[in-house]
Design an enzyme around this catalytic site. Structure first.
Site, mmCIF file in Angstrom:
data_model
loop_
_atom_site.group_PDB
_atom_site.id
_atom_site.type_symbol
_atom_site.label_atom_id
_atom_site.label_comp_id
_atom_site.label_asym_id
_atom_site.label_seq_id
_atom_site.Cartn_x
_atom_site.Cartn_y
_atom_site.Cartn_z
ATOM 1 N N HIS A 124 33.001 33.594 31.353
ATOM 2 C CA HIS A 124 34.020 32.607 31.730
ATOM 3 C C HIS A 124 33.398 31.688 32.786
ATOM 4 O O HIS A 124 32.536 32.118 33.558
ATOM 5 C CB HIS A 124 35.215 33.371 32.318
ATOM 6 N N ASP A 201 33.030 41.514 35.721
ATOM 7 C CA ASP A 201 34.196 40.628 35.667
ATOM 8 C C ASP A 201 35.235 41.289 34.759
ATOM 9 O O ASP A 201 35.179 41.165 33.537
ATOM 10 C CB ASP A 201 33.783 39.251 35.136
ATOM 11 N N GLN A 204 39.828 40.449 32.158
ATOM 12 C CA GLN A 204 40.508 40.920 30.938
ATOM 13 C C GLN A 204 40.416 42.438 30.813
ATOM 14 O O GLN A 204 41.331 43.089 30.294
ATOM 15 C CB GLN A 204 39.885 40.281 29.683
ATOM 16 N N LYS A 227 46.958 39.151 35.134
ATOM 17 C CA LYS A 227 46.605 39.591 33.777
ATOM 18 C C LYS A 227 46.876 41.086 33.617
ATOM 19 O O LYS A 227 46.587 41.676 32.585
ATOM 20 C CB LYS A 227 45.135 39.286 33.502
ATOM 21 N N CYS A 365 37.712 28.014 28.832
ATOM 22 C CA CYS A 365 36.806 28.089 29.995
ATOM 23 C C CYS A 365 35.553 28.890 29.654
ATOM 24 O O CYS A 365 35.006 29.606 30.504
ATOM 25 C CB CYS A 365 37.493 28.680 31.221
HETATM 26 N N1 7TS Z 1 37.047 35.933 33.943
HETATM 27 C C1 7TS Z 1 37.599 36.072 32.727
HETATM 28 C C2 7TS Z 1 36.930 36.903 31.699
HETATM 29 C C3 7TS Z 1 38.813 35.441 32.451
HETATM 30 O O1 7TS Z 1 39.361 35.590 31.235
HETATM 31 C C4 7TS Z 1 39.433 34.654 33.433
HETATM 32 C C5 7TS Z 1 40.687 33.871 33.156
HETATM 33 C C6 7TS Z 1 38.826 34.588 34.705
HETATM 34 C C7 7TS Z 1 37.635 35.222 34.909
HETATM 35 C C8 7TS Z 1 39.471 33.839 35.843
HETATM 36 O O2 7TS Z 1 40.648 34.487 36.197
HETATM 37 P P1 7TS Z 1 41.668 33.784 37.234
HETATM 38 O O3 7TS Z 1 42.871 34.684 37.200
HETATM 39 O O4 7TS Z 1 40.993 33.794 38.559
HETATM 40 O O5 7TS Z 1 41.930 32.420 36.713
HETATM 41 N N2 7TS Z 1 40.925 33.595 31.783
HETATM 42 C C9 7TS Z 1 41.868 32.789 31.280
HETATM 43 C C10 7TS Z 1 42.071 32.592 29.906
HETATM 44 O O6 7TS Z 1 41.443 33.173 29.029
HETATM 45 N N3 7TS Z 1 43.060 31.709 29.710
HETATM 46 O O7 7TS Z 1 43.508 31.313 30.925
HETATM 47 C C11 7TS Z 1 42.773 31.981 31.901
#
Ligand code: 7TS
Length: 407
Positions: A124, A201, A204, A227, A365
């Protein structure tokens, strides 16, 4: 005992919301954010109705109670991850902030020109850009482990890229755009064999399977509360104590100090050294409630049910003419990224929305993943334990209608 999905669904008020044009809602955008159960909403509500106060500083009742609830949530995270101590659990705004904290407080002070950070194609942007910022500042080098046509990291290539120059390996646990579950335990072992630290990371991964940081021997692990059926604006950085201890603070301010004079400031002990300013108190308490909720349902049942959804969904998607699934790893979460011949993903998303179905379209992303597959974007249906096979059936009927429009 299997999950009682109808009962589980009643815990999530947002599932009863209506979609566009008052259509019954099907929410297949769980990789972006998950719905929150009543238990999380009521804990957050309770904080604002009965416990509003700042923490770690008041001698009054409300502040003491809120501090106790905030710190109790830290212990829930510690148990969720099986971390050794509370010092290893830092609250942040989310996975993105946790990764930026690591880039600025771990990588930036320690990396020398020529030192290497190893990432993979499926990261990501939150696990790419912070390291590129460090590259600008230190002259370090970023290497990238490639993925195969199924969307799996090619482990031989990954191992070839590891060397004594590799100082940090930062890899996604479960890919948000491919659904791939990476074999991280072995990858961590390989990174340690060359003396690198491993950042996981789990943005997910945290909702996909239990994480035991001691068993994995992972050095750092990051995730977001939203999440994991918790509130937005709160997340976690787990780090081994000796590593967090060796790092300078990320931000300065209140609560992260023991004493301040204009000549010298003494920083607070872990984990408070990394929690400058008033934190998201209600968010952290809500995250604690979401952990209670998930562990209360039971990981074993969640895993079995999501696997069922994944197998059922994969068969349905594979049966659609002109549809290509992007991400067909042997070990997968129920995240279905796909492209349709002659139909732009945004049109798919817009037309499904008219049927009350929420999916995400775009690059998610993960632009390097799109480049790897030679596509600009995908449509992505991401499911979790409150989704059902019936919803998948309705989704498929709607998708066939979309295809019909373009044929
Ligand atoms: N890493 C992964 C694998 C992610 O899917 C996401 C967010 C992040 C980091 C960043 O997380 P945040 O909560 O700090 O934004 N992924 C997604 C997505 O798949 N659609 O919207 C956000």
């Amino acid at each position: 005992m299997a999950l009682d999905i109808e009962k589980v669904r009643k815990d999530f008020p947002n599932l009863a919301a209506r979609g566009r044009d008052d259509k019954p809602l099907i929410y297949f955008d769980n990789a972006a954010t998950t719905f929150k159960p009543c238990q999380v909403i009521s804990q957050t509500h309770h904080h604002y109705c009965h416990r509003t106060s700042n923490i770690h500083r008041g001698v009054h009742y409300l502040s003491e109670e809120a501090t106790a609830e905030y710190e109790a949530a830290r212990d829930k995270v510690r148990r969720l991850l099986n971390a050794k101590s509370l010092s290893e659990v830092v609250f942040t705004k989310g996975a993105t902030e946790s990764l930026n904290l690591l880039a600025q407080s771990y990588a930036r002070p320690f990396l020398k020109p020529g030192d290497e950070i190893l990432l993979s194609t499926m990261e990501h942007h939150a696990n790419i850009v912070p390291w590129q910022m460090v590259r600008e500042m230190t002259g370090c080098v970023i290497k990238v482990a490639p993925i195969n046509d199924r969307g799996e990291i090619i482990l031989e290539e990954y191992r070839k890229l590891l060397s004594s120059r590799t100082k940090i390996v930062s890899i996604v646990h479960v890919s948000n755009s491919l659904g791939t579950v990476n074999p991280v335990k072995g990858m961590i072992r390989d990174a340690h064999a060359v003396g690198a630290v491993f950042v996981l990371d789990s943005a997910q991964g945290i909702s996909h399977e239990p994480i035991d940081v001691q068993d994995l021997d992972v050095d750092f692990c990051v995730f977001s509360g939203h999440k994991l059926y918790g509130p937005t604006g709160v997340g976690v950085l787990y780090g081994k104590e000796h590593l967090l201890d060796s790092m300078p603070p990320y931000q300065g301010g209140g609560d992260m100090i023991l004493s301040v004079t204009f000549e010298k400031t003494i920083y607070n002990r872990l984990p408070h050294k990394f929690e400058a300013g008033t934190p998201n108190v209600a968010g952290v308490i809500g995250l604690g409630a979401s952990i209670d909720y998930v562990t209360g349902l039971g990981w074993a049942d969640i895993i079995v049910y999501k696997k069922e959804l994944c197998t059922y969904g994969t068969k349905l998607f594979e049966g659609v003419d002109g549809l290509k699934l992007i991400g067909t790893a042997a070990d997968k979460a129920p995240i279905f990224s796909f492209v349709l011949e002659n139909v732009h993903p945004h049109d798919v998303g817009t037309l499904l929305d008219r049927e009350g179905i929420a999916i995400r379209t775009g690059h998610h992303c993960t632009q390097p993943v799109m480049k790897r597959f030679g596509i600009p974007a995908t449509s992505r249906a991401s499911l979790t334990f409150y989704n059902t096979k019936e919803e998948l059936d309705i989704f498929m009927r709607a998708l066939r209608k979309v295809i019909g429009v373009f044929r």
